[in-house]
Motif scaffolding. Structure first.
Motif, PDB file in Angstrom:
ATOM      1  N   THR A 150       0.826  -1.215   0.000  1.00 23.40           N
ATOM      2  CA  THR A 150       0.000   0.000   0.000  1.00 23.40           C
ATOM      3  C   THR A 150       0.862   1.268   0.000  1.00 23.40           C
ATOM      4  O   THR A 150       0.370   2.348  -0.332  1.00 23.40           O
ATOM      5  N   SER A 168      -8.109   1.957  -4.892  1.00 29.28           N
ATOM      6  CA  SER A 168      -8.018   1.785  -6.346  1.00 29.28           C
ATOM      7  C   SER A 168      -6.870   0.854  -6.716  1.00 29.28           C
ATOM      8  O   SER A 168      -7.011  -0.008  -7.599  1.00 29.28           O
ATOM      9  N   LYS A 169      -5.757   1.005  -6.041  1.00 29.54           N
ATOM     10  CA  LYS A 169      -4.592   0.155  -6.305  1.00 29.54           C
ATOM     11  C   LYS A 169      -4.909  -1.304  -6.004  1.00 29.54           C
ATOM     12  O   LYS A 169      -4.585  -2.204  -6.791  1.00 29.54           O
ATOM     13  N   ALA A 196      -7.901  -2.694  -5.880  1.00 28.43           N
ATOM     14  CA  ALA A 196      -8.924  -3.169  -6.818  1.00 28.43           C
ATOM     15  C   ALA A 196      -8.309  -3.610  -8.142  1.00 28.43           C
ATOM     16  O   ALA A 196      -8.750  -4.584  -8.758  1.00 28.43           O
ATOM     17  N   LYS A 197      -7.284  -2.907  -8.584  1.00 24.77           N
ATOM     18  CA  LYS A 197      -6.657  -3.220  -9.869  1.00 24.77           C
ATOM     19  C   LYS A 197      -5.704  -4.411  -9.780  1.00 24.77           C
ATOM     20  O   LYS A 197      -5.562  -5.170 -10.739  1.00 24.77           O
ATOM     21  N   ARG A 198      -5.057  -4.580  -8.636  1.00 28.21           N
ATOM     22  CA  ARG A 198      -3.975  -5.562  -8.559  1.00 28.21           C
ATOM     23  C   ARG A 198      -4.296  -6.811  -7.740  1.00 28.21           C
ATOM     24  O   ARG A 198      -3.496  -7.746  -7.708  1.00 28.21           O
ATOM     25  N   GLU A 251      -5.396 -10.359  -6.516  1.00 30.90           N
ATOM     26  CA  GLU A 251      -5.408 -11.647  -7.204  1.00 30.90           C
ATOM     27  C   GLU A 251      -5.438 -12.754  -6.164  1.00 30.90           C
ATOM     28  O   GLU A 251      -5.137 -12.522  -4.983  1.00 30.90           O
ATOM     29  N   GLU A 275     -14.033  -4.250  -1.237  1.00 31.23           N
ATOM     30  CA  GLU A 275     -13.644  -4.469  -2.628  1.00 31.23           C
ATOM     31  C   GLU A 275     -13.084  -5.874  -2.820  1.00 31.23           C
ATOM     32  O   GLU A 275     -13.381  -6.549  -3.817  1.00 31.23           O
ATOM     33  N   LYS A 319     -14.926  -8.944  -5.090  1.00 32.24           N
ATOM     34  CA  LYS A 319     -14.277  -9.703  -6.155  1.00 32.24           C
ATOM     35  C   LYS A 319     -14.285 -11.208  -5.884  1.00 32.24           C
ATOM     36  O   LYS A 319     -13.721 -11.989  -6.654  1.00 32.24           O
TER      37      LYS A 319
END
Length: 344
Positions: free
Chosen positions: A272, A285-286, A288-290, A292, A315, A319
Motif C-alpha cells: 500500500t 483503487s490500487k 482493486a486493480k492488482r 489476485e 472491494e 471480487k
C-alpha cells in the motif's frame, strides 16, 4: 309362497353382491365367484403383492439411476492437488489441496426420495505430494494462485493512534489479519498487542529494532529475530511460525537463519506504501486493480490505511475472495466449496 321367498332370497343376494362389488371392484369379485376353490381375498393378495413388488422394482430402478447420477457427478467434482514449487520470480509457492467426494458420507446423509433433489455432497481433501516445508529455506511472497484467499499483513513498528480504529473495522467485517510486531515496540505495548490477539488476529515477528537484515552479521541477525520471538512467547503465549524482515530487506543468510529457527520468511504481493501518506481512495483503487488469488497486502497502522481499510475489504470481498491470516493463506487447506447440486 315358496316362489316369493326364493325371489326375495335371490334379490338379497344380488344386492349383497352389488354392495361388495362396489367396495372391491365388481368385475373382479364376480370373476372370482366362478372359481369355487378360491376365496376372493386370497386371489387378490397376489395381485396386490405383485403390484407392490412392481413398485419396489420401479423404486429400485429409480434408486440405481439416482446412484449412478450421484457417482457421475462425484467423479466430475474431483480436483487434483497442486504441489508446492519454487518459482523463478515469486520464489516459494505453497501447494493447494485437491478434493474428492466422500461418497459413503454423502449417501449416509442423502435420502433419494425423488428423481430431482438437492444432494449435499461431502468432500475430503487430497494432499499434494510436495508441500511448502519440502522446499527448504525460501522466501514467500504469495499464496497459491488457485486459492481464492487474500491476506492482510500489518507491520507494526511505531505508533498506536490508528490501531483501535483498524481493529474495529476488522472486527466489523469479520476479518482476521496478521500483525507483525517490531520487538522494541512490542516490549512497550504488551497490553495493546494482547488486545489485538484477543480479537483473533495472528501475531508474528518483525525483528526487534527495524534494522536492515541484509547488513547484519549472522549473530546480530539471529538476535534480531530471537529477541522478538522470546517476547511473543513469554508475553503473548504465541507459538510463532513466521518472520517478516523490516522494510522487506533480507538476503539468503536471513532466510536461512529464519529457517533454522523454524520460521518462514514472508514478504508481500502488494504494498500500500501507506507510509508515504497516499489518499485512501488511491490505496483502494490500487488494491482493486492488482488484487489476485493468494495476494498478501502490506500495510501499517497509518492514517491512510486506517481510512482505506473498510473500502479495501469490501472491494476484496466483492471480487469473490476470502480474507484469512497469512498462515491460513499459506496452508494447503482448501477454501470451502459449495456443497450441493441439483440432480435431475
Amino acid at each position: 309362497m315358496n316362489r316369493l321367498l326364493r325371489a326375495l332370497g335371490a334379490l338379497g343376494a344380488a344386492i349383497l353382491i352389488a354392495q361388495i362389488g362396489a367396495l372391491t371392484g365388481a368385475d373382479d369379485y364376480i370373476r372370482n365367484l366362478k372359481k369355487p376353490s378360491t376365496v376372493y381375498g386370497e386371489a387378490a393378495m397376489p395381485v396386490f403383492a405383485a403390484g407392490k413388488q412392481a413398485g419396489r422394482a420401479s423404486d429400485e430402478g429409480q434408486r440405481e439411476q439416482w446412484l449412478l447420477q450421484v457417482k457421475e457427478e462425484a467423479a466430475k467434482r474431483r480436483i487434483e492437488p497442486i504441489d508446492a514449487r519454487v518459482d523463478s520470480v515469486w520464489k516459494a509457492i505453497p501447494g493447494y489441496n485437491g478434493r474428492e467426494v466422500d461418497l459413503e458420507r454423502t449417501l449416509q446423509i442423502t435420502k433419494p426420495l425423488t428423481p430431482i433433489q438437492e444432494v449435499p455432497f461431502v468432500y475430503r481433501e487430497l494432499e499434494p505430494k510436495v508441500n511448502l516445508d519440502d522446499l527448504g529455506a525460501q522466501p514467500v511472497y504469495k499464496g497459491n494462485p488457485k486459492k481464492p484467499m487474500v491476506s492482510l499483513m500489518i507491520n507494526v513498528a511505531w505508533g498506536n493512534e490508528f490501531i483501535p480504529s483498524m481493529i474495529d473495522i476488522l472486527n466489523k467485517e469479520n476479518v482476521h489479519a496478521t500483525f507483525f510486531f517490531d520487538g522494541s515496540w512490542l516490549k512497550k505495548n504488551i497490553p495493546v498487542a494482547k488486545e489485538i490477539g484477543a480479537s483473533g488476529h495472528e501475531l508474528s515477528n518483525h525483528a526487534y529494532s527495524h534494522k536492515n537484515m541484509s547488513r547484519l552479521g549472522r549473530q546480530a541477525a539471529i538476535e534480531e529475530i530471537t529477541k522478538t520471538e522470546a517476547l511473543l512467547e513469554k508475553e503473548l503465549g504465541v507459538k510463532n511460525k513466521l518472520f517478516a524482515p523490516p522494510s522487506g530487506d533480507f538476503n539468503m543468510q536471513t532466510v536461512q537463519i529464519a529457517h533454522e529457527l523454524k520460521l518462514r520468511t514472508v514478504l508481500w504481493t502488494i504494498d500500500t506504501v501507506d507510509w508515504k501518506g497516499p489518499q485512501p481512495e488511491a490505496i483502494v483503487s490500487k488494491i482493486a486493480k492488482r488484487i489476485e488469488p493468494g495476494a498478501m497486502i502490506l500495510m501499517h497502522p497509518t492514517k491512510s490505511s486506517s481510512e482505506a481499510l473498510e473500502a479495501m475489504i469490501k472491494e476484496i470481498k466483492r471480487k469473490g475472495f476470502v480474507l484469512g491470516t497469512v498462515s491460513e493463506l499459506l496452508s494447503p487447506n482448501r477454501v470451502p466449496d459449495v456443497q450441493t447440486t441439483l440432480l435431475q
